[in-house]
Design a protein around this motif. Structure first.
Motif, PDB file in Angstrom:
ATOM      1  N   ASN A  30       0.871  -1.176   0.000  1.00 30.56           N
ATOM      2  CA  ASN A  30       0.000   0.000   0.000  1.00 30.56           C
ATOM      3  C   ASN A  30       0.904   1.220   0.000  1.00 30.56           C
ATOM      4  OD1 ASN A  30      -2.766  -1.147   0.368  1.00 30.56           O
ATOM      5  ND2 ASN A  30      -1.745  -2.036   2.131  1.00 30.56           N
ATOM      6  N   ILE A  31       0.571   2.200  -0.833  1.00 32.86           N
ATOM      7  CA  ILE A  31       1.457   3.347  -0.989  1.00 32.86           C
ATOM      8  C   ILE A  31       0.634   4.616  -1.190  1.00 32.86           C
ATOM      9  CG2 ILE A  31       1.706   3.077  -3.486  1.00 32.86           C
ATOM     10  CD1 ILE A  31       4.712   3.776  -3.076  1.00 32.86           C
ATOM     11  N   THR A  32       1.162   5.723  -0.695  1.00 33.80           N
ATOM     12  CA  THR A  32       0.552   7.030  -0.922  1.00 33.80           C
ATOM     13  C   THR A  32       1.638   8.081  -1.044  1.00 33.80           C
ATOM     14  OG1 THR A  32      -1.181   8.555  -0.213  1.00 33.80           O
ATOM     15  CG2 THR A  32       0.280   7.717   1.503  1.00 33.80           C
ATOM     16  N   ASN A  33       1.272   9.225  -1.530  1.00 30.32           N
ATOM     17  CA  ASN A  33       2.168  10.372  -1.638  1.00 30.32           C
ATOM     18  C   ASN A  33       1.827  11.343  -0.510  1.00 30.32           C
ATOM     19  OD1 ASN A  33       3.781  12.500  -2.411  1.00 30.32           O
ATOM     20  ND2 ASN A  33       3.064  12.551  -4.510  1.00 30.32           N
ATOM     21  N   LEU A  34       2.832  11.882   0.150  1.00 27.65           N
ATOM     22  CA  LEU A  34       2.595  12.822   1.243  1.00 27.65           C
ATOM     23  C   LEU A  34       2.768  14.277   0.821  1.00 27.65           C
ATOM     24  CD1 LEU A  34       4.387  10.920   4.135  1.00 27.65           C
ATOM     25  CD2 LEU A  34       1.954  10.931   3.564  1.00 27.65           C
ATOM     26  N   LYS A  35       3.211  14.519  -0.407  1.00 30.95           N
ATOM     27  CA  LYS A  35       3.432  15.881  -0.888  1.00 30.95           C
ATOM     28  C   LYS A  35       2.424  16.224  -1.982  1.00 30.95           C
ATOM     29  CE  LYS A  35       8.384  16.456  -0.254  1.00 30.95           C
ATOM     30  NZ  LYS A  35       9.637  16.680  -0.982  1.00 30.95           N
ATOM     31  N   ASN A  36       1.947  17.452  -1.983  1.00 30.65           N
ATOM     32  CA  ASN A  36       0.995  17.889  -3.001  1.00 30.65           C
ATOM     33  C   ASN A  36       1.652  18.182  -4.337  1.00 30.65           C
ATOM     34  OD1 ASN A  36      -1.378  17.777  -1.481  1.00 30.65           O
ATOM     35  ND2 ASN A  36      -0.964  19.764  -0.556  1.00 30.65           N
ATOM     36  N   ASP A  37       2.915  18.539  -4.345  1.00 31.07           N
ATOM     37  CA  ASP A  37       3.543  19.055  -5.562  1.00 31.07           C
ATOM     38  C   ASP A  37       4.562  18.102  -6.190  1.00 31.07           C
ATOM     39  OD1 ASP A  37       5.357  19.212  -3.524  1.00 31.07           O
ATOM     40  OD2 ASP A  37       6.068  21.214  -4.021  1.00 31.07           O
ATOM     41  N   SER A  38       4.471  16.809  -5.896  1.00 30.71           N
ATOM     42  CA  SER A  38       5.443  15.884  -6.472  1.00 30.71           C
ATOM     43  C   SER A  38       4.817  14.512  -6.660  1.00 30.71           C
ATOM     44  CB  SER A  38       6.679  15.767  -5.581  1.00 30.71           C
ATOM     45  OG  SER A  38       6.356  15.068  -4.399  1.00 30.71           O
ATOM     46  N   PHE A  39       5.492  13.703  -7.438  1.00 32.86           N
ATOM     47  CA  PHE A  39       5.119  12.304  -7.584  1.00 32.86           C
ATOM     48  C   PHE A  39       6.393  11.508  -7.789  1.00 32.86           C
ATOM     49  CE2 PHE A  39       5.363  13.816 -11.886  1.00 32.86           C
ATOM     50  CZ  PHE A  39       5.913  12.764 -12.581  1.00 32.86           C
ATOM     51  N   ASP A  40       6.329  10.240  -7.489  1.00 31.50           N
ATOM     52  CA  ASP A  40       7.488   9.367  -7.639  1.00 31.50           C
ATOM     53  C   ASP A  40       7.060   8.087  -8.337  1.00 31.50           C
ATOM     54  OD1 ASP A  40       9.577  10.861  -6.180  1.00 31.50           O
ATOM     55  OD2 ASP A  40       8.201  10.616  -4.508  1.00 31.50           O
ATOM     56  N   ASP A  41       7.971   7.511  -9.108  1.00 33.77           N
ATOM     57  CA  ASP A  41       7.733   6.258  -9.809  1.00 33.77           C
ATOM     58  C   ASP A  41       8.467   5.136  -9.084  1.00 33.77           C
ATOM     59  OD1 ASP A  41       6.278   7.487 -11.912  1.00 33.77           O
ATOM     60  OD2 ASP A  41       8.159   8.083 -12.845  1.00 33.77           O
ATOM     61  N   PHE A  42       7.800   4.006  -8.945  1.00 31.16           N
ATOM     62  CA  PHE A  42       8.372   2.852  -8.267  1.00 31.16           C
ATOM     63  C   PHE A  42       8.172   1.606  -9.106  1.00 31.16           C
ATOM     64  CE2 PHE A  42       7.419   5.825  -4.891  1.00 31.16           C
ATOM     65  CZ  PHE A  42       8.513   5.722  -4.064  1.00 31.16           C
ATOM     66  N   GLU A  43       9.002   0.602  -8.844  1.00 29.11           N
ATOM     67  CA  GLU A  43       8.868  -0.706  -9.472  1.00 29.11           C
ATOM     68  C   GLU A  43       8.981  -1.773  -8.392  1.00 29.11           C
ATOM     69  OE1 GLU A  43      10.804  -0.015 -13.861  1.00 29.11           O
ATOM     70  OE2 GLU A  43      12.112  -0.725 -12.259  1.00 29.11           O
ATOM     71  N   LEU A  44       8.151  -2.788  -8.494  1.00 34.77           N
ATOM     72  CA  LEU A  44       8.254  -3.966  -7.652  1.00 34.77           C
ATOM     73  C   LEU A  44       8.955  -5.027  -8.486  1.00 34.77           C
ATOM     74  CD1 LEU A  44       7.581  -5.484  -5.050  1.00 34.77           C
ATOM     75  CD2 LEU A  44       5.320  -5.973  -6.011  1.00 34.77           C
ATOM     76  N   VAL A  45      10.139  -5.462  -8.038  1.00 35.71           N
ATOM     77  CA  VAL A  45      10.989  -6.369  -8.807  1.00 35.71           C
ATOM     78  C   VAL A  45      11.160  -7.676  -8.034  1.00 35.71           C
ATOM     79  CG1 VAL A  45      13.253  -6.667  -9.884  1.00 35.71           C
ATOM     80  CG2 VAL A  45      12.218  -4.380  -9.774  1.00 35.71           C
ATOM     81  N   VAL A  46      10.912  -8.798  -8.708  1.00 38.03           N
ATOM     82  CA  VAL A  46      11.104 -10.126  -8.116  1.00 38.03           C
ATOM     83  C   VAL A  46      12.003 -10.921  -9.050  1.00 38.03           C
ATOM     84  CG1 VAL A  46       9.978 -12.261  -7.392  1.00 38.03           C
ATOM     85  CG2 VAL A  46       8.855 -10.069  -6.966  1.00 38.03           C
TER      86      VAL A  46
END
Length: 70
Positions: A30-46
């Motif tokens: 579960n993930i959320t962003n805490l900043k109003n003015d940004s976003f981040d990209d993530f990858e789940l790698v197995v």
């Protein structure tokens, strides 16, 4: 866990686990962003394979990601 995703290609969490061969596993987060003015990209790698890619672009809106892996 709180993560600042500002740097490119950083591993924010990694763990080696023992698994049973010929078994299914569910990877979830579960993930959320805490900043109003940004976003981040993530990858789940197995095992070196990206099984999920996602972005945090809605502040304080929790999103659940999960994948079944064999």
């Amino acid at each position: 866990m709180v993560v600042e995703g500002g740097s490119v290609n950083n591993t924010v969490w990694e763990q080696d686990i023992n698994v049973d061969p010929d078994s299914y596993y569910v990877f979830s987060l579960n993930i959320t962003n805490l900043k109003n003015d940004s976003f981040d990209d993530f990858e789940l790698v197995v095992n070196g394979v990206v099984i999920e890619s996602f972005s945090t672009n809605s502040p304080c809106n929790w999103d659940k990601y999960q994948r079944l892996v064999y």
